[in-house]
Design a protein around this motif. Structure first.
Motif, short mmCIF file in Angstrom:
data_model
loop_
_atom_site.label_atom_id
_atom_site.label_comp_id
_atom_site.label_asym_id
_atom_site.label_seq_id
_atom_site.Cartn_x
_atom_site.Cartn_y
_atom_site.Cartn_z
N ASP A 1 0.87 -1.17 0.00
CA ASP A 1 0.00 0.00 0.00
C ASP A 1 0.91 1.23 0.00
OD1 ASP A 1 -2.66 0.60 -0.23
OD2 ASP A 1 -3.19 0.18 1.85
N GLY B 1 -1.58 3.88 -3.09
CA GLY B 1 -2.38 2.68 -3.21
C GLY B 1 -1.62 1.42 -3.56
N LEU B 2 -2.32 0.46 -4.13
CA LEU B 2 -1.83 -0.90 -4.28
C LEU B 2 -0.82 -1.06 -5.42
CD1 LEU B 2 -5.12 -2.94 -3.78
CD2 LEU B 2 -3.43 -2.27 -2.06
N LYS C 1 -7.18 1.65 -5.56
CA LYS C 1 -8.00 1.08 -4.49
C LYS C 1 -8.08 -0.44 -4.51
CE LYS C 1 -11.05 1.89 -1.14
NZ LYS C 1 -10.68 2.59 0.10
N SER D 1 -6.99 -1.56 -0.89
CA SER D 1 -6.14 -0.66 -0.14
C SER D 1 -6.77 -0.32 1.21
CB SER D 1 -5.90 0.63 -0.94
OG SER D 1 -5.24 1.60 -0.16
#
Length: 328
Positions: free
Chosen positions: A110, A153-154, A284, A301
């Motif tokens: 993340d 985020g991811l 996300k 996330s």
């Protein structure tokens, strides 16, 4: 069919999570270089000066598989030489990297805003890859794709080199469902949801990408996800992965993402230690069928955008350790 030779293992360990530079000595049919030292001076004197190269040779910082390079070592085309660059000091990005999932094959990180995914330009040791290699003790870790430095985020990283191609191919073949969240102005005149298709071009050395006439090479689905006063929350579903694609498409709709320093206008670059206006864009969700074991994997996330914070009960739930239960 000619097989590509395997890259030889580096005789130097990583430094701060960064691999040493490998140099393969080129062919020299005219006999320009009598020694390895002569070639290295000519090759790198523009970057660090002839004396800088000579100093690195004296200190044994250039090495082959057999050991440190002597300046008088006879030149041999095809020889591999490794060394570590000296990195300029970097301002630490003061946010942690969350670990959403980790197993023997992959790490789902993340990534915070302002942290580059991989070493590039002036961001070398302060990158997600370098940090994760150091913090997790995984020197062979590699990214399967890249997330922009300003986007949080991811991001998927691969633990074992032999698995990297399979996971990279998921992204190259558009077999990963990616869902982003963004905060931007709310405009009731913009009809949503909408699928935006256009041709996006990003020129080397130019900060902003732009749209131009021609066959579309970028597609994004833009959906409304909420409103708070003058701001809207949006769900962004890219079908392709062009540079700055979501930012370009949101701007084209008249909904530039909050705190975007490039669209619609390229702003003056902030100070390196200014982390006060993060781009309100979050990777996300990642969802895919694992190419190794065939499981359907879905990761979400735990981060939220500061302009649209999650409710307290949701934040508490996200702070609770979770394991991946996809495919079970």
């Amino acid at each position: 069919m000619t097989r590509r030779s395997r890259t030889p293992a580096a005789p130097l360990p990583q430094r701060d999570g960064i691999d040493p530079v490998r140099v393969r000595l080129p062919a020299d049919p005219d006999g320009v270089w009598g020694t390895v030292g002569e070639h290295l001076v000519e090759r790198f004197q523009g970057a660090i000066g002839a004396e800088g190269v000579a100093r690195m040779l004296r200190e044994g910082r250039f090495v082959t598989a057999e050991g440190p390079v002597d300046a008088e070592l006879p030149y041999r085309p095809g020889m591999d030489v490794w060394f570590h660059r000296d990195f300029a000091p970097e301002v630490p990005v003061p946010f942690p990297i969350g670990i959403v999932h980790r197993d023997e094959r992959i790490v789902i990180a993340d990534k915070p805003h302002f942290l580059a995914t991989t070493p590039r330009g002036r961001h070398i040791t302060e990158t997600a890859l370098a940090r994760l290699r150091r913090d997790l003790g995984l020197p062979a870790l590699q990214p399967a794709h890249r997330l922009d430095r300003l986007t949080a985020g991811l991001a998927l990283f691969v633990v074992r080199p032999e698995d990297r191609g399979a996971y990279q191919n998921l992204f190259a073949s558009r077999l990963v469902r990616k869902e982003y969240e963004a905060v931007a102005p709310y405009d009731e005149k913009v009809a949503l949801p909408v699928t935006v298709r256009s041709r996006i071009v990003k020129e080397r050395g130019v900060i902003a990408a732009h749209e131009e006439p021609g066959e579309p090479n970028a597609e994004s689905r833009i959906e409304p996800a909420g409103r708070r006063g003058a701001l809207g929350r949006y769900r962004l579903l890219p079908a392709t992965g062009r540079t700055h694609q979501l930012r370009v498409h949101m701007n084209a709709l008249g909904l530039p993402i909050l705190n975007d320093p490039v669209y619609p206008v390229v702003a003056e670059e902030p100070a390196p230690d200014d982390f006060t206006h993060p781009l309100q864009l979050l990777a996300k969700v990642l969802e895919f069928t694992d190419p190794v074991d065939g499981r359907v994997r879905r990761f979400e996330s735990g981060l939220s955008l500061e302009s649209w914070p999650a409710p307290v009960d949701e934040r508490v739930a996200r702070d609770t350790p979770r394991r991946d239960t996809s495919g079970q």
